[in-house]
Design an enzyme around this catalytic site. Structure first.
Site, PDB file in Angstrom:
ATOM      1  N   ASP A 227       0.889  -1.171   0.000  1.00 54.01           N
ATOM      2  CA  ASP A 227       0.000   0.000   0.000  1.00 54.01           C
ATOM      3  C   ASP A 227       0.927   1.222   0.000  1.00 54.01           C
ATOM      4  OD1 ASP A 227      -1.602   2.146   0.577  1.00 54.01           O
ATOM      5  OD2 ASP A 227      -2.809   1.096   2.074  1.00 54.01           O
ATOM      6  N   GLU A 320       1.769   2.574  13.045  1.00 57.13           N
ATOM      7  CA  GLU A 320       0.703   2.487  12.040  1.00 57.13           C
ATOM      8  C   GLU A 320      -0.356   1.600  12.666  1.00 57.13           C
ATOM      9  OE1 GLU A 320      -1.839   1.418  10.262  1.00 57.13           O
ATOM     10  OE2 GLU A 320      -0.744   0.203   8.795  1.00 57.13           O
ATOM     11  N   GLU A 329     -10.062  -2.829  15.288  1.00 52.34           N
ATOM     12  CA  GLU A 329      -8.868  -3.437  15.902  1.00 52.34           C
ATOM     13  C   GLU A 329      -8.546  -2.825  17.251  1.00 52.34           C
ATOM     14  OE1 GLU A 329      -5.130  -3.933  13.763  1.00 52.34           O
ATOM     15  OE2 GLU A 329      -6.237  -3.582  11.924  1.00 52.34           O
ATOM     16  N   HIS A 485      -5.333   0.167   1.251  1.00 52.12           N
ATOM     17  CA  HIS A 485      -5.880  -1.131   1.667  1.00 52.12           C
ATOM     18  C   HIS A 485      -7.034  -0.968   2.660  1.00 52.12           C
ATOM     19  CE1 HIS A 485      -3.349  -0.535   5.186  1.00 52.12           C
ATOM     20  NE2 HIS A 485      -3.976  -1.539   5.770  1.00 52.12           N
TER      21      HIS A 485
END
Ligand code: SAH
Length: 544
Positions: A227, A320, A329, A485
């Site tokens: 990405d 990240e 998440e 992505h």
């Protein structure tokens, strides 16, 4: 089936995905060579926790005064060569105290070749020491043992010194090789560095095991690295701001393959702690070693909430952590924990700000392809397949023309100050229809990311990441940018509201809350109405 890798980190579709720059080949390779770095790493005393600038000499004079241990006379009296000295340092470090007179047999075991402190700077200075058991090498510069006016003696001295340098280089190269081999051995076998064991307390649900397992394979990392919008934003920010990174201590929260840590090391960071709780950390260690950056980057396996970092604070946290619709998440919770525990008061978060946006969507092609498709599948009706299709957030990359309104920010996340409690929220929003559309098909959610070199930078409220020309780097994950992505979250509405005219407004409240069954998943609720119409709408979507 493993859901997390499928959902969070799917590769951008080939059409708009990676064409531009397969391996980040936009010229940075040439700039990877660092400006000369002068690292002044403090040297820790072999007996106590005190650290000294200015190299080993200061440690040895401290040892003589405070620990009654005269390194130079021990080296001379025992006739120690380079390896013996390495072993002696490690022996003292390991045993912390020496009782009685030290004997060569005490530290002759090969085990003492293994450094007790990773990248121990004192070991790297041993070649500068009194190799001949006598005069320190640099002492020859001021006290030459010859008559300098005698050319023959000077030539002889040069030859001797040249030979000594050669021997030292050979010794040092051999030592580096031994350490390297040992390092690889340890990388293969060791599991925990500075980490406390992570156990799930009895009775507590484990939302982590599957999560971290999902990051252990190559695919998910390959997707992220390919990405280019994502990875190049980090790279460009770090390399464009070498002055910010030079000499700094950095923590990379969730290092994966180690890519961001390596960017930081190449940008001149003095020390990088690369933390990850997934098995991918073993690969990070190898990657870092292979690129000769293991003297700067230390890999630490474990949850950032549970590890013990060998320093009290860091100057920069790079991570990240972004998931679908930004907060899927729940990794930001971990990054904020690390920030509050380790970031220096004036330290920098990279990225520094994220914004969540919502827009109205109308796209007949999209609806035909994803919903009406089931009305006629090779001549058969499959209505049952449509039943729950609008209950989940669908991750897809849309065209800019899919948006029926301009996007509007519903949550700003200033990463230096935002609190974990603010990640569960209800926020008002209002969007305005751009042109007449037959229906509201969905709401679209995505996020923009800003990387500023100073924690004081202010991103204007009306900034657009795709065109932002401020100090730093920005990118969008919206339909207006190249596909990432993360793509966008499409929240298809159950109730069509019929024709919407130009200028008509939709207002409402948007809620993010954790899913009751898994703390890494969440639900989005939107309560909305078309201004001027009586009907109120309410719908919940699952991000799982
Ligand atoms: N920094 C890498 C990988 C990002 S993916 C890159 O940019 O390519 C996120 C990584 O964070 C995963 O490898 C995951 O295992 C790790 N991670 C997530 N939460 C963590 C936590 N609490 N402690 C340690 N690692 C974590």
């Amino acid at each position: 089936m493993s859901k997390l890798p499928n959902i969070r980190r799917s590769p951008p579709s080939s059409e708009s995905g990676n064409a531009e720059s397969d391996s980040g080949s936009s010229g940075w390779e040439d700039q990877n060579e660092l400006d000369d770095q002068e690292e002044t790493i403090p040297v820790k005393c072999v007996f106590c926790d005190l650290k000294f600038d200015g190299g080993a000499a200061n440690v040895w004079s401290h040892c003589t005064k405070e620990h009654n241990f005269d390194w130079h006379s021990v080296v001379r009296s025992l006739g120690l060569d380079f390896y013996d000295k390495v072993k002696l340092v490690n022996y003292i470090r390991k045993n912390a105290s020496i009782v009685g007179t030290i004997k060569k047999e005490d530290f002759e075991s090969e085990e003492y070749l293994q450094p007790i402190i990773e990248d121990d700077p004192i070991l790297l200075e041993l070649d500068d020491d009194e190799e001949d058991g006598g005069v320190p090498v640099d002492a020859t510069a001021s006290v030459l043992p010859i008559d300098v006016s005698d050319p023959a003696a000077a030539t002889a001295l040069i030859q001797t010194l040249t030979q000594q340098i050669h021997d030292l280089e050979t010794n040092f190269a051999n030592y580096k090789k031994a350490v390297a081999e040992d390092y690889l051995k340890r990388a293969e076998t060791s599991d925990v560095v500075y980490a406390r064991p992570s156990a799930v307390p009895e009775g507590k649900r484990d939302d982590d095991t599957h999560y971290f397992d999902s990051y252990s394979g190559n695919d998910i990392h390959e997707t992220m690295l390919k990405d280019t919008i994502r990875t190049e934003a980090y790279r460009d920010f770090i390399y464009d701001n070498k002055n910010v990174f030079k000499g700094k201590v950095v923590m990379d929260v969730g290092c994966g393959t180690g890519i961001l840590s390596m960017f930081c090391a190449r940008a001149g960071a003095a020390k990088v702690f690369a933390v990850d709780n997934s098995n991918i950390i073993d690969k990070a260690r190898e990657n870092i070693f292979e690129n000769g950056l293991d003297n700067i980057i230390t890999c630490i396996r474990g949850k950032v909430e549970e590890i013990i970092l060998p320093v009290k604070q860091v100057d920069i946290i790079v991570s990240e952590w972004m998931g679908y619709c930004l907060l899927y998440e729940a990794m930001l919770d971990s990054v904020l924990y690390a920030r509050d525990k380790y970031l220096a008061p004036d330290g920098l978060m990279v990225p520094s700000e994220c914004r969540l946006l919502v827009a109205a969507m109308h796209d007949s092609d999209y609806m035909n392809d994803s919903v009406h498709f089931w009305n006629n599948v090779y001549g058969f009706r499959m209505s049952g397949m449509k039943e729950r299709i609008k209950e989940d957030v669908v991750v897809a990359h849309l065209k800019p023309s899919s948006l029926a309104s301009e996007p509007t920010v519903f949550l700003d996340l200033p990463l230096h100050t935002i609190k974990t409690g603010e990640l569960v929220f209800t926020k008002p929003f209002e969007v305005e229809i751009k042109e007449n559309v037959e229906s509201l098909d969905a709401f679209v959610i995505y996020f923009d990311n800003y990387f500023s070199p100073s924690r004081k930078s202010v991103i204007p409220a009306n900034a657009k990441a795709e065109t932002w020309a401020g100090e730093g780097v920005a990118f969008t994950t919206g339909p207006g940018g190249k596909e990432t992505h993360w793509r966008q979250g499409v929240l298809m509405v159950q109730d069509g509201v019929g024709l919407l005219n130009t200028g008509q407004k939709i207002t409402g409240d948007l809620t993010y809350r954790k899913s009751p069954s898994n703390s890494r998943e969440f639900e989005i609720e939107i309560d909305w109405e078309v201004v001027g119409k009586d009907k109120k709408h309410k719908q919940v979507w699952h991000m799982r």
